[in-house]
Design a protein around this motif. Structure first.
Motif, mmCIF file in Angstrom:
data_model
loop_
_atom_site.group_PDB
_atom_site.id
_atom_site.type_symbol
_atom_site.label_atom_id
_atom_site.label_comp_id
_atom_site.label_asym_id
_atom_site.label_seq_id
_atom_site.Cartn_x
_atom_site.Cartn_y
_atom_site.Cartn_z
ATOM 1 N N LEU A 1 -37.129 22.492 11.978
ATOM 2 C CA LEU A 1 -38.117 22.117 12.991
ATOM 3 C C LEU A 1 -39.524 22.309 12.433
ATOM 4 C CD1 LEU A 1 -36.413 23.799 16.077
ATOM 5 C CD2 LEU A 1 -36.714 21.348 15.745
ATOM 6 N N ALA A 2 -39.673 22.168 11.129
ATOM 7 C CA ALA A 2 -40.963 22.375 10.479
ATOM 8 C C ALA A 2 -41.952 21.286 10.901
ATOM 9 C CB ALA A 2 -40.797 22.370 8.961
ATOM 10 N N HIS A 3 -43.246 21.613 10.814
ATOM 11 C CA HIS A 3 -44.319 20.658 11.113
ATOM 12 C C HIS A 3 -44.168 20.071 12.515
ATOM 13 C CE1 HIS A 3 -46.347 20.366 7.148
ATOM 14 N NE2 HIS A 3 -45.167 20.774 6.702
ATOM 15 N N ASN A 4 -44.046 20.948 13.505
ATOM 16 C CA ASN A 4 -44.039 20.530 14.903
ATOM 17 C C ASN A 4 -45.119 21.316 15.647
ATOM 18 O OD1 ASN A 4 -41.780 18.512 15.821
ATOM 19 N ND2 ASN A 4 -40.823 19.774 14.241
ATOM 20 N N GLN A 5 -44.975 21.468 16.944
ATOM 21 C CA GLN A 5 -45.990 22.143 17.754
ATOM 22 C C GLN A 5 -45.366 23.286 18.549
ATOM 23 O OE1 GLN A 5 -47.455 18.869 20.102
ATOM 24 N NE2 GLN A 5 -47.868 17.629 18.291
ATOM 25 N N ILE A 6 -44.473 24.019 17.903
ATOM 26 C CA ILE A 6 -43.714 25.076 18.568
ATOM 27 C C ILE A 6 -44.501 26.388 18.511
ATOM 28 C CG2 ILE A 6 -41.561 26.375 18.550
ATOM 29 C CD1 ILE A 6 -40.270 23.937 17.206
ATOM 30 N N GLN B 1 -46.851 26.962 15.429
ATOM 31 C CA GLN B 1 -47.923 27.713 16.081
ATOM 32 C C GLN B 1 -47.443 29.078 16.556
ATOM 33 O OE1 GLN B 1 -49.348 25.097 19.190
ATOM 34 N NE2 GLN B 1 -49.593 23.380 17.783
ATOM 35 N N ILE B 2 -46.542 29.685 15.790
ATOM 36 C CA ILE B 2 -45.934 30.954 16.169
ATOM 37 C C ILE B 2 -46.857 32.109 15.781
ATOM 38 C CG2 ILE B 2 -43.928 32.446 15.827
ATOM 39 C CD1 ILE B 2 -42.340 29.901 15.150
ATOM 40 N N GLY C 1 -43.263 30.624 7.381
ATOM 41 C CA GLY C 1 -44.575 30.582 6.759
ATOM 42 C C GLY C 1 -45.486 29.541 7.404
ATOM 43 N N LYS C 2 -46.807 29.674 7.138
ATOM 44 C CA LYS C 2 -47.811 28.728 7.619
ATOM 45 C C LYS C 2 -47.857 28.654 9.143
ATOM 46 C CE LYS C 2 -48.566 27.688 3.323
ATOM 47 N NZ LYS C 2 -49.781 28.183 2.641
ATOM 48 N N ASN C 3 -47.659 29.777 9.817
ATOM 49 C CA ASN C 3 -47.805 29.835 11.261
ATOM 50 C C ASN C 3 -49.072 30.628 11.597
ATOM 51 O OD1 ASN C 3 -45.510 28.722 13.179
ATOM 52 N ND2 ASN C 3 -44.508 29.328 11.266
ATOM 53 N N ARG C 4 -49.251 30.994 12.865
ATOM 54 C CA ARG C 4 -50.510 31.603 13.314
ATOM 55 C C ARG C 4 -50.420 33.117 13.451
ATOM 56 N NH1 ARG C 4 -52.706 27.216 17.851
ATOM 57 N NH2 ARG C 4 -52.856 25.441 16.403
ATOM 58 N N PRO D 1 -51.259 36.820 11.066
ATOM 59 C CA PRO D 1 -51.994 37.257 9.872
ATOM 60 C C PRO D 1 -51.066 37.490 8.689
ATOM 61 C CG PRO D 1 -51.868 39.026 11.492
ATOM 62 C CD PRO D 1 -51.349 37.797 12.176
ATOM 63 N N ALA D 2 -51.591 37.269 7.499
ATOM 64 C CA ALA D 2 -50.783 37.423 6.286
ATOM 65 C C ALA D 2 -50.308 38.861 6.114
ATOM 66 C CB ALA D 2 -51.598 36.980 5.072
ATOM 67 N N GLU D 3 -51.080 39.824 6.643
ATOM 68 C CA GLU D 3 -50.695 41.231 6.495
ATOM 69 C C GLU D 3 -49.825 41.726 7.649
ATOM 70 O OE1 GLU D 3 -54.677 40.891 8.556
ATOM 71 O OE2 GLU D 3 -53.719 40.035 6.761
ATOM 72 N N SER D 4 -49.240 40.832 8.415
ATOM 73 C CA SER D 4 -48.416 41.202 9.562
ATOM 74 C C SER D 4 -47.258 42.110 9.140
ATOM 75 C CB SER D 4 -47.856 39.947 10.239
ATOM 76 O OG SER D 4 -46.870 40.280 11.185
ATOM 77 N N LYS D 5 -47.149 43.276 9.758
ATOM 78 C CA LYS D 5 -46.070 44.204 9.461
ATOM 79 C C LYS D 5 -44.721 43.667 9.958
ATOM 80 C CE LYS D 5 -48.938 48.390 9.507
ATOM 81 N NZ LYS D 5 -49.154 49.726 10.123
ATOM 82 N N THR D 6 -44.770 42.941 11.068
ATOM 83 C CA THR D 6 -43.527 42.347 11.588
ATOM 84 C C THR D 6 -42.970 41.329 10.610
ATOM 85 O OG1 THR D 6 -44.426 42.605 13.829
ATOM 86 C CG2 THR D 6 -42.480 41.212 13.574
ATOM 87 N N PHE D 7 -43.852 40.493 10.049
ATOM 88 C CA PHE D 7 -43.412 39.496 9.081
ATOM 89 C C PHE D 7 -42.891 40.174 7.813
ATOM 90 C CE2 PHE D 7 -44.391 36.338 5.683
ATOM 91 C CZ PHE D 7 -43.474 35.373 6.069
ATOM 92 N N ALA D 8 -43.563 41.254 7.402
ATOM 93 C CA ALA D 8 -43.104 41.991 6.222
ATOM 94 C C ALA D 8 -41.712 42.567 6.446
ATOM 95 C CB ALA D 8 -44.096 43.103 5.887
ATOM 96 N N ARG D 9 -41.460 43.087 7.655
ATOM 97 C CA ARG D 9 -40.141 43.629 7.975
ATOM 98 C C ARG D 9 -39.090 42.514 7.995
ATOM 99 N NH1 ARG D 9 -36.020 46.749 7.446
ATOM 100 N NH2 ARG D 9 -34.747 46.995 9.331
#
Length: 530
Positions: free
Chosen positions: A262-267, A452-453, A490-493, A495-503
């Motif tokens: 579902l890449a490149h959508n408006q989710i 847009q996550i 990747g490429k969502n909304r 921050p790059a330093e998001s701890k949740t994303f790192a986990r």
């Protein structure tokens, strides 16, 4: 009068016979009165002949796709540098304009012209007559596996003609239909319950939320589900949170789809929450609970009809079917299965231990607080399989179990489904007055890049992945219950330093079959403790 009546009856019968022969003769001839053409399986020959018979004046050329441009300049054709430069420049000009000329490109399995494996059409409109030509020549291709259509001007009506061709091509499993927006959004018809396609790509087709609703319903409803589709690409469209919710609804009871893009959508976050919800244990709706009860009672009645003696034994301990609750039905299932298992010869203690380990803890549910009411034996674990088993081909040196460094297979070979049981019959948990299913653990690849996550959506996926990780430990011996192996966010909304994303990366990267850990530097290896 009797003779006249007999004569009239004979003439009537003769007339019917002649009429049938006329119809058969008409079937054997085309519009020019010629004998119907019998396809040879050589696409270029069949295509040109059928186009000519259909009255098409401009016939696209059938060519074989070149793997590299070096094949355009055979060394034996020129001996001097000057002789090489002139043909090269002419060839480049010809190729530049030939690219926009209608043609049918093919890829062959081997050198045999009858071994066409894939067909590519791009940038020219396919009329109804041309679809009629393809309806005759494509079924004759015994090795045809994929058809790729890019900006060919299909309409909803011509799509129906294309769909009618598919059942006549049993080896065709991949259909790419990109750059073909449809006014009525009939794409969902490609993945209906009767579809045999395994891979469908619908990129860049202006698919919106209304179309996504129909696609979600094609994936699964309460009464039907697609059982052949393995991968679905819906990237570069206009699907929002609402459409993502519809797709998530389709994933609730679908147990065949492995890869979804579902890449490149408006989710946004709301759509992410809906998708994450179906990956972990989710509560059934009232309608789903009623249907589950009906299916369980139907299964019980079938088992009783096959085993009348067991029915007589159990009859005294059961309440009337109209009063049986979901919990009672599940308990009755477990008790009957244990009784049927006890009637068999008791194996030795070593055999019992071996069977228990082979079951892989099949009686333990998946997810935080997910504990089924009863333990199941090996036979029950086999019965509860609700999806086709996926054969895993591991890479060289890969290990299994908790001690493996990288537990991901390099390739996943999808086996033909033998029997798919309704997911509503999966082992469920009853708590807080609700019925919970383990969730969709068949989907292994979900791509949500360029949407847009935000952090909120990431937290929902983290909870779902932690739930799947706990469940995978409990069902380590069941291949089809691997859960999500790759999650692209990747490429969502956020921050790059998001701890949740790192986990999330910490959880998912070791499971990703495409992930390769960089080798350690020599200094690091020396410094590493033994």
């Amino acid at each position: 009068m009797g003779k006249k009546g007999d004569r009239g009856a004979k003439e009537k019968v003769t007339g019917v016979i002649l009429e049938e022969e006329g119809k058969n003769a008409a079937k054997r001839t085309d519009q020019h009165g010629e004998e119907e053409y019998q396809c040879t399986g050589i696409l270029e020959q069949d295509f040109n002949e059928l186009c000519s018979r259909a009255g098409l004046t401009k016939i696209p050329k059938v060519t074989v796709r070149l793997q590299s441009t070096s094949n355009l300049f055979p060394p034996e054709e020129s001996n001097t540098l000057a002789e090489k430069e002139v043909p090269a420049s002419l060839t480049q000009i010809q190729n530049k304009y030939a690219y926009f000329r209608p043609c049918v490109q093919t890829e062959l399995e081997h050198d045999d012209p009858k071994s066409v494996r894939e067909i590519f059409l791009r940038g020219w409109k396919i009329e109804e007559k041309m679809l009629g030509v393809f309806s005759k020549c494509l079924p004759a291709l015994a090795n045809l596996q994929a058809v790729h259509l890019w900006k060919v001007g299909l309409t909803d009506l011509s799509l129906f003609s294309l769909i009618a061709i598919l059942p006549n091509c049993p080896t065709l499993k991949t259909l790419t239909l990109e750059g073909n927006p449809l006014a009525e959004g009939s794409f969902y018809r490609l993945i209906g319950e009767e579809s045999t396609l395994a891979h469908v790509s619908l990129r860049n087709n202006n698919i919106g939320d209304t179309d996504a609703k129909l696609i979600g319903q094609a994936l699964s409803t309460l009464k039907s589900s697609n059982k052949s589709l393995v991968s679905l690409t819906l990237s570069f469209n206009h699907i929002s949170d609402l459409g993502a919710g519809y797709i998530a609804e389709g994933l609730r009871l679908n147990r065949s789809l492995l890869c979804l893009s579902l890449a490149h959508n408006q989710i946004g976050d709301q759509g992410a929450l809906k998708l994450a919800e179906v990956l972990g244990p989710f509560a059934l709706t009232h309608t789903e609970v009623v249907e589950r009860r009906r299916l369980l009672l139907e299964k019980e009645s079938q088992e009783r009809s096959r085993s009348p003696l067991r029915h007589a034994d159990a009859k005294s301990s059961e309440r009337p079917s109209s009063l049986v609750s979901n919990t009672t039905i599940d308990k009755l299932q477990a008790s009957k299965q244990s009784r049927s298992a006890s009637k068999k010869k008791e194996p030795s203690k070593k055999e019992e231990k071996g069977q228990a380990s082979a079951a892989g803890g099949g009686g333990v549910g998946g997810g935080p607080g997910f504990v089924p009411a009863k333990k199941e034996d090996t036979k029950q674990a086999k019965k509860m399989v609700s999806t086709p088993e996926q054969k895993v081909v591991r890479g060289k040196g890969a290990k299994s179990g908790a001690k493996e460094k990288r537990s991901l297979p390099l390739e996943l070979e999808v086996m033909e489904p033998t029997e798919i049981v309704n997911p509503l019959l999966e082992q469920a948990e009853h708590r807080d007055g609700k019925v919970f299913l383990p969730g969709n653990r068949v989907l292994i690849n979900l791509n949500l890049t360029w949407n847009q996550i935000t952090e909120q959506g990431l937290k929902a996926f983290l909870a779902a992945m932690e739930s799947q990780q706990q469940a995978s430990k409990a069902t380590a011996g069941v291949k089809w219950q691997m859960g999500l192996l790759r999650l692209s966010l990747g490429k969502n909304r956020f921050p790059a330093e998001s701890k949740t994303f790192a986990r999330l990366q910490e959880l998912m990267l070791p499971r990703d079959p495409t992930y390769r850990q960089l080798p350690k530097a020599p200094d690091e290896e020396l410094a590493a403790p033994n």
